[in-house]
Design an enzyme around this catalytic site. Structure first.
Site, PDB file in Angstrom:
ATOM      1  N   GLU A  96      -2.495   2.092  -4.540  1.00  0.00           N
ATOM      2  CA  GLU A  96      -2.627   3.034  -3.417  1.00  0.00           C
ATOM      3  C   GLU A  96      -1.680   4.220  -3.545  1.00  0.00           C
ATOM      4  O   GLU A  96      -0.874   4.500  -2.648  1.00  0.00           O
ATOM      5  CB  GLU A  96      -2.433   2.305  -2.084  1.00  0.00           C
ATOM      6  CG  GLU A  96      -3.583   1.370  -1.792  1.00  0.00           C
ATOM      7  CD  GLU A  96      -3.649   0.856  -0.351  1.00  0.00           C
ATOM      8  OE1 GLU A  96      -2.649   0.947   0.360  1.00  0.00           O
ATOM      9  OE2 GLU A  96      -4.731   0.371   0.039  1.00  0.00           O
ATOM     10  N   GLU A 131      -9.777  -4.028  -3.615  1.00  0.00           N
ATOM     11  CA  GLU A 131      -9.294  -4.661  -2.377  1.00  0.00           C
ATOM     12  C   GLU A 131     -10.321  -4.430  -1.279  1.00  0.00           C
ATOM     13  O   GLU A 131     -10.808  -3.313  -1.107  1.00  0.00           O
ATOM     14  CB  GLU A 131      -7.964  -4.069  -1.888  1.00  0.00           C
ATOM     15  CG  GLU A 131      -6.751  -4.536  -2.641  1.00  0.00           C
ATOM     16  CD  GLU A 131      -5.454  -3.998  -2.051  1.00  0.00           C
ATOM     17  OE1 GLU A 131      -5.391  -3.754  -0.828  1.00  0.00           O
ATOM     18  OE2 GLU A 131      -4.503  -3.815  -2.828  1.00  0.00           O
TER      19      GLU A 131
HETATM   20  C1  BGP Z   1      -3.320  -2.394   1.034  1.00  0.00           C
HETATM   21  C2  BGP Z   1      -2.304  -2.893   0.079  1.00  0.00           C
HETATM   22  C3  BGP Z   1      -2.127  -4.370   0.007  1.00  0.00           C
HETATM   23  C4  BGP Z   1      -2.533  -5.117   1.256  1.00  0.00           C
HETATM   24  C5  BGP Z   1      -3.666  -4.549   2.032  1.00  0.00           C
HETATM   25  C6  BGP Z   1      -3.910  -5.127   3.406  1.00  0.00           C
HETATM   26  O1  BGP Z   1      -2.865  -1.231   1.620  1.00  0.00           O
HETATM   27  O2  BGP Z   1      -2.539  -2.438  -1.223  1.00  0.00           O
HETATM   28  O3  BGP Z   1      -0.875  -4.635  -0.511  1.00  0.00           O
HETATM   29  O4  BGP Z   1      -1.561  -5.727   1.927  1.00  0.00           O
HETATM   30  O5  BGP Z   1      -3.594  -3.167   2.154  1.00  0.00           O
HETATM   31  O6  BGP Z   1      -3.024  -4.586   4.330  1.00  0.00           O
HETATM   32  P1  BGP Z   1      -2.178  -5.460   5.313  1.00  0.00           P
HETATM   33  O7  BGP Z   1      -1.499  -6.474   4.475  1.00  0.00           O
HETATM   34  O8  BGP Z   1      -1.232  -4.535   5.946  1.00  0.00           O
HETATM   35  O9  BGP Z   1      -3.151  -6.045   6.255  1.00  0.00           O
END
Ligand code: BGP
Length: 489
Positions: free
Chosen positions: A203, A385
């Site tokens: 990201e 993701e």
């Molecule tokens: C993205 C990241 C991850 C992950 C995901 C979900 O931004 O790359 O590391 O955690 O989001 O977000 P969260 O864990 O805040 O729900």
């Protein structure tokens, strides 16, 4: 139209070291920039715990979009009464064999994980890598290969050795490019015979603040200069990777929410274009190898006086272009003239339901984003993701009946299959976020669970860490076994 996907499609899950791995003081690992970040919740932001020279403790917010500036004289400190989720995370460090076997049980043929930079170079500046750290990931990779699972490696997932963050103010210094390349070379030489797919950063378009890219200021100038250094570092890593590993394929990962104008008012539609370009800035530069002319407008609006470039930067951006475009997709956003994602936030979308954490659920947005990216940069894409953070309760038999997760994933996977089968988007694969429950990045909670597999652990790290498949585990197994065809049922 069928939902069955092209042969060879990669199905799997994705994790990040500081949310999943733990073992923070084991195997010679050095401190990482997330290690002194506390837990939090939806309404209570995470903090870094820092000490001023006069002993005063300060706690700047670390949430990436709204990170507070960190004073240059502040030093990180561990407080006895604070909980730091990265230290144990959910202990993949000691559970990797069990976890990989569980993932193989769903039929995964790819697993995305990140290497913890400070496990390989504890300060980031050693001349020799830490052999124990390298050996740990050797075991992880070999275990995956045993089950026919391709490694998809994130070289840097929003973190860096603490020492580099403090000494160089993170990526604001070009020195960090050399440290990063040194680290990349070691990874490529050690794992290149077994690993084809690499992501240079996670990201990259979302990282702000001290944790993710290590800069103490969250101003536009510091941020965009740091990002330039990350662009150069990524391009150099791609070039080096291609030299050392001829079959390798490189991406960088982008946070790609869908973005809608709040109305058809021309000002809202134009504002949407400008906000969208804050994301295209990253994909265009790395996917095409040069800054687009609109970059100047972004710098002006974000208070960037000048991006300092060195001779050779322009050439390396072109030479180190990415092979594929990978991204995360969880939600959509809506914007109108006057909104600003970084300050004011966005606008509500009356047409969409939200998750318990207020993230609008928008499967068709995924199909749209896949098309937008592929139309723009004609390179394969990779969804690395996606998923739904939810509160999971165990039933009287100790099982999680997560029909809400199945519904979310079914809708998104159908949208993805339509983008591939109907719209003709070339998509390499899909790795669901957090296949085994892990720590939330934004809130530092355990309560916000994404997994197909339940982990017995609470927000303060208490629990047996026992892993138990949820209902969705058995559902996704069928979907993968049918290569998507069963999404129609
Ligand atoms: C993205 C990241 C991850 C992950 C995901 C979900 O931004 O790359 O590391 O955690 O989001 O977000 P969260 O864990 O805040 O729900």
């Amino acid at each position: 139209m069928t939902y069955e996907l092209p042969k060879g499609f990669l199905w799997g899950g994705a994790t990040a070291d500081f949310q999943y791995e733990g073992g923070f003081s084991e195997g010679g690992r050095g401190l990482s920039s997330h290690d002194y970040e506390t837990d939090g919740s939806k309404d209570n932001p995470r903090h870094h715990t820092m000490k001023m020279p006069d002993g005063q403790i300060i706690a700047p917010r670390s949430s990436f979009f709204y990170a507070d500036p960190v004073p240059p004289e502040a030093q990180p400190v561990f407080l006895e009464d604070a909980y730091y989720p990265s230290h144990q995370a959910v202990d993949f460090y000691h559970h990797y064999k069990e976890d990989i076997a569980l993932m193989a049980g769903m039929g995964f043929n790819v697993f995305r994980f990140s290497i913890c930079w400070s496990r390989i170079f504890p300060t980031g500046e050693e001349t020799e890598p830490n052999e124990d750290g390298l050996a740990f990931y050797d075991q992880v990779i070999d275990e995956m290969l045993k089950y026919g699972m391709e490694p998809l490696i994130t070289i840097c997932h929003d973190e860096m050795p603490m020492h580099l963050a403090l000494k160089y103010n993170g990526w604001s210094s070009r020195k960090v490019i050399d440290c990063y390349l040194n680290y990349c070379r070691v990874l490529f030489e050690r794992y290149g015979d077994r690993c084809r797919y690499w992501l240079t950063f996670n990201e990259i378009n979302a990282v702000r603040g001290f944790g993710p890219c290590g800069t103490r200021e969250s101003s536009g100038q510091a941020h965009y200069q740091a990002v330039h250094h990350m662009f150069v570092a990524s391009a150099k890593a791609v070039k080096l990777g291609h030299e050392l590993m001829p079959d390798s394929q490189f991406g960088t990962m982008y946070a790609m929410s869908e973005l809608y104008p709040a109305s058809c008012k021309p000002e809202d539609v134009f504002h949407r274009l400008q906000e969208r370009r804050e994301n295209w800035y990253f994909i265009d530069t790395m996917g095409r190898g040069y800054y687009h002319p609109y970059a100047k407008d972004i710098w002006r609006r974000r208070g960037v006086k000048e991006i300092v470039m060195e001779a050779g930067d322009t050439e390396i951006l072109l030479e180190g272009q990415l092979d594929f475009i990978s991204f995360s997709y969880y939600r959509s956003n809506t914007t109108k003239a006057g909104d600003d994602w970084f300050t004011v936030g966005g606008s509500p979308n009356p047409y969409l339901e939200e998750t318990p954490w207020g993230w609008p659920v928008d499967p068709l947005g995924l199909r749209h984003v896949m098309n937008e990216i592929y139309d723009r940069i004609q390179k394969p894409i990779f969804i690395v993701e996606n998923g739904m953070g939810a509160v999971d309760e165990l039933d009287e038999n100790g099982l999680v009946q997560d029909d809400y997760r199945i519904a979310y994933l079914r809708d998104h996977l159908q949208a993805m299959a339509d983008a591939i089968n109907i719209d003709g988007v070339d998509c390499l694969g899909y790795t669901m976020w957090g296949p085994i429950d892990l720590i939330s990045l934004s809130t530092g909670e355990m309560k916000k669970r994404y997994g197909f597999i339940y982990v017995d652990m609470d927000d303060k790290g208490r629990g047996s860490l026992k892993r138990t498949p949820k209902k969705s585990y058995y559902w996704i197994k069928e979907i993968i076994a049918s290569n998507g065809a069963k999404l129609a049922e």
